[in-house]
Design an enzyme around this catalytic site. Structure first.
Site, short mmCIF file in Angstrom:
data_model
loop_
_atom_site.label_atom_id
_atom_site.label_comp_id
_atom_site.label_asym_id
_atom_site.label_seq_id
_atom_site.Cartn_x
_atom_site.Cartn_y
_atom_site.Cartn_z
N LYS A 1 -1.00 5.45 -5.33
CA LYS A 1 -2.11 5.15 -6.25
C LYS A 1 -3.05 6.34 -6.43
O LYS A 1 -3.60 6.52 -7.51
CB LYS A 1 -2.90 3.93 -5.76
CG LYS A 1 -2.11 2.64 -5.77
CD LYS A 1 -2.93 1.47 -5.31
CE LYS A 1 -3.38 1.57 -3.88
NZ LYS A 1 -2.29 1.58 -2.87
N GLY B 1 6.99 13.54 -8.31
CA GLY B 1 6.51 14.58 -7.41
C GLY B 1 5.03 14.41 -7.20
O GLY B 1 4.38 13.63 -7.91
N PRO C 1 4.24 6.86 11.48
CA PRO C 1 5.41 6.82 10.60
C PRO C 1 5.45 5.49 9.86
O PRO C 1 5.19 4.43 10.45
CB PRO C 1 6.60 6.93 11.56
CG PRO C 1 6.05 6.80 12.93
CD PRO C 1 4.57 6.94 12.89
N GLN D 1 -4.95 -0.16 -0.69
CA GLN D 1 -3.88 -0.98 -0.10
C GLN D 1 -3.00 -1.60 -1.21
O GLN D 1 -2.86 -1.00 -2.25
CB GLN D 1 -4.46 -2.06 0.82
CG GLN D 1 -5.04 -1.51 2.12
CD GLN D 1 -6.47 -1.04 2.00
OE1 GLN D 1 -7.30 -1.71 1.42
NE2 GLN D 1 -6.79 0.11 2.55
N ARG E 1 -22.36 -13.41 8.09
CA ARG E 1 -23.76 -13.23 7.70
C ARG E 1 -24.57 -12.45 8.74
O ARG E 1 -25.76 -12.63 8.87
CB ARG E 1 -24.45 -14.58 7.39
CG ARG E 1 -24.32 -15.09 5.96
CD ARG E 1 -22.96 -15.54 5.54
NE ARG E 1 -22.27 -16.46 6.40
CZ ARG E 1 -22.34 -17.80 6.31
NH1 ARG E 1 -23.07 -18.36 5.40
NH2 ARG E 1 -21.63 -18.56 7.13
N GLY F 1 0.83 -1.20 0.00
CA GLY F 1 0.00 0.00 0.00
C GLY F 1 0.86 1.25 0.00
O GLY F 1 2.10 1.17 0.04
N ASP F 2 0.21 2.41 -0.09
CA ASP F 2 0.90 3.70 -0.07
C ASP F 2 1.91 3.83 -1.21
O ASP F 2 2.93 4.49 -1.09
CB ASP F 2 1.62 3.94 1.28
CG ASP F 2 0.68 3.78 2.45
OD1 ASP F 2 -0.46 4.25 2.34
OD2 ASP F 2 1.07 3.17 3.46
N GLU F 3 1.60 3.22 -2.34
CA GLU F 3 2.51 3.29 -3.50
C GLU F 3 2.32 4.59 -4.27
O GLU F 3 3.07 4.85 -5.21
CB GLU F 3 2.26 2.11 -4.46
CG GLU F 3 2.55 0.73 -3.90
CD GLU F 3 1.31 0.09 -3.31
OE1 GLU F 3 0.28 0.79 -3.20
OE2 GLU F 3 1.38 -1.10 -2.94
N ALA G 1 -7.95 3.33 3.86
CA ALA G 1 -7.14 3.87 2.77
C ALA G 1 -6.97 5.38 2.91
O ALA G 1 -7.80 6.04 3.53
CB ALA G 1 -7.80 3.56 1.43
N GLY G 2 -5.91 5.89 2.34
CA GLY G 2 -5.71 7.33 2.33
C GLY G 2 -5.04 7.70 1.03
O GLY G 2 -3.83 7.60 0.90
N HIS G 3 -5.83 8.04 0.03
CA HIS G 3 -5.28 8.36 -1.29
C HIS G 3 -5.06 9.86 -1.41
O HIS G 3 -6.00 10.64 -1.33
CB HIS G 3 -6.22 7.84 -2.39
CG HIS G 3 -6.24 6.34 -2.46
ND1 HIS G 3 -7.12 5.63 -3.23
CD2 HIS G 3 -5.46 5.42 -1.85
CE1 HIS G 3 -6.87 4.33 -3.07
NE2 HIS G 3 -5.88 4.19 -2.24
N THR H 1 -3.71 7.46 9.48
CA THR H 1 -3.46 7.43 10.93
C THR H 1 -2.32 8.35 11.35
O THR H 1 -2.12 8.56 12.54
CB THR H 1 -3.10 5.99 11.36
OG1 THR H 1 -1.94 5.58 10.62
CG2 THR H 1 -4.23 5.02 11.08
#
Ligand code: IMP
Length: 424
Positions: free
Chosen positions: A15, A414, A303, A223, A142, A11-13, A38-40, A300
């Site tokens: 995206k 960048g 680091p 992710q 369920r 994750g954090d690539e 997630a944090g995009h 969150t």
């Protein structure tokens, strides 16, 4: 037809930026799994936006955004995001559709996520605390509440009572926590239930109709491959399938409709939370990567752990996702390092391993085999052509291509929309 964008690491690539860049050429951007964990991050006109649930494509005035059935939706987070966008002049009504059969995250999911992870003690996962695993657990158990159930007053109350009876038993008897009250949740969530109605549709039917009409869909994964519940570093994973196959299940589209799969890889590696990470750098170099790359969780603020690029991982990601091309991100962050290492294999008990092992004993204790390349000192963030990049940068990029066996077609240097180099 459908193009899927998938993370090839933990994750954090980057995206968010990639999806924002690609979105221009698509009609619909659809999220297929995960939730508010997630944090995009997207930067447009020097303004930074962080999206947790709404696809990054929402910044384009004419694009349609879909939150698919595979996503778990925390209404509090969703409406905070909608409000934030409104305050920034971006209207979502008529542009955003939410799957009626997506599952809803409620206060007991978030509380349980936090107390459960604490109770894991040494086996703590370091979840985001956003109630992700616990919402998916209820879906598979369920006893989940879907958007369509959430909207219907009688169904919601009935399902909420059943779920809370069980959760409150756990909170009271096992975790020694305060119990949660049906009436309070019912009252607090009434505005969200009203609010979500205007977005809720059968997104599977909608998307398939649009495919028939020849519209182009960009499926947005959150992710990354190694946080995948099936193929990641289990149990240090998230509770969904970020891999490309997840797009079919999480949107209700046939594998036959997927035309292209784009992998996003960061020029080095990061991970948040616990779990094995063979190429992690625990000295000053790791600290420098974190600082220069601003490697702090977008959700969150934690680091991120930083390390060298690991070709075994990305190679595996390319195979199981069926990746056609790679977009390499944050290459500018590596400027100023005298030497740059690339993990090209692992060694465990005198055996060389040239693949990603599922055996966590091996993955946690292996030694990494590195190749070392000379770094570069030039600022590359304003270079717009591949030919214009310093020699050592190209050597690094081409070494990665050689090791993973897939072409890198674009390089991000960048956070702004324009900072991208078309390589192919
Ligand atoms: P959960 O998804 O909150 O259950 O957390 C499970 C693991 O996935 C933890 O190690 C998290 O730090 C990690 N994780 C979840 N979402 C993201 C993300 O968007 N980027 C990076 N790591 C994530």
């Amino acid at each position: 037809m459908v193009t899927v964008v998938v993370g090839t690491q933990w994750g954090d690539e980057g995206k968010g930026k990639v999806i924002d860049y690609l979105a221009e050429k698509f009609d619909i951007i659809a999220r297929y799994q995960g939730g508010a964990n997630a944090g995009h991050t997207v930067v447009v006109n020097n303004k930074k936006y962080i999206f947790h649930l709404i696809p990054s494509g929402i910044l384009y005035p004419k694009k349609i955004c879909v939150i698919g059935n595979g996503v778990v939706i925390d209404p509090v987070s969703l409406f905070e995001e909608i409000e934030y966008l409104k305050n920034n002049g971006i209207e979502v009504e008529g542009k955003l559709f939410i799957a009626e059969n997506a599952h809803i995250t409620l206060p007991y999911h978030k509380l349980l996520d936090k107390v459960e992870d604490k109770f894991r003690g040494k086996g703590q996962l370091g979840t985001t605390g956003r109630g992700i695993g616990t919402t998916y657990t209820d879906k598979f158990g369920r006893i989940g509440i879907r958007v369509i159930d959430f909207i219907d007053e009688d169904v919601f109350i009935e399902k909420l009572r059943i779920a809370l009876e069980l959760k409150n038993y756990l909170f009271k008897e096992y975790y020694k926590e305060e119990i949660l009250k049906v009436d309070k949740i019912y009252k607090d969530y009434k505005p969200y239930r009203e609010g979500i109605k205007k977005f809720a549709i059968n997104t599977a039917v909608y998307l398939n109709e649009k495919i028939e009409q020849g519209k182009k869909i960009l499926a947005e994964g959150a992710q990354g491959t190694f946080l995948d519940i099936d193929f990641g570093t289990y149990p240090y994973v998230t509770a969904s399938n970020p891999i490309a196959g997840g797009a079919c299940i999480g949107l209700g589209i046939s594998p036959k409709k997927i035309e292209k799969i784009i992998g996003v890889a960061k020029a080095y590696t990061t991970r948040v939370g616990m779990g094995p990470f063979p190429t992690e750098i625990k000295d000053d170099i790791g600290e420098k990567l974190r600082k220069v790359g601003n490697e702090f969780g977008a959700t969150t603020g934690r680091p991120r752990r930083c390390g060298w690029f690991d070709t075994n991982l990305v190679k595996f990601a390319c195979i199981i996702n069926g990746i056609d091309e790679i977009i390499l991100t944050k290459l500018d962050v590596l400027t100023g390092f005298e030497k740059i290492k690339i993990g090209v294999g692992y060694k465990y008990e005198d055996e060389i391993i040239n693949f990603y092992p599922f055996n966590s004993k091996i993955f946690s204790n292996c030694e990494v085999i590195y190749e070392e390349l000379d770094g570069w000192g030039e600022n590359i963030s304003n270079i717009r052509s591949y030919r214009g990049l310093p020699k050592n940068v190209k050597k690094y990029v081409e070494k990665i291509e050689e090791k993973i066996g897939i072409k890198i077609t674009k390089i991000s240097t960048g956070s702004s929309r324009g900072q991208i180099i078309e390589k192919s």
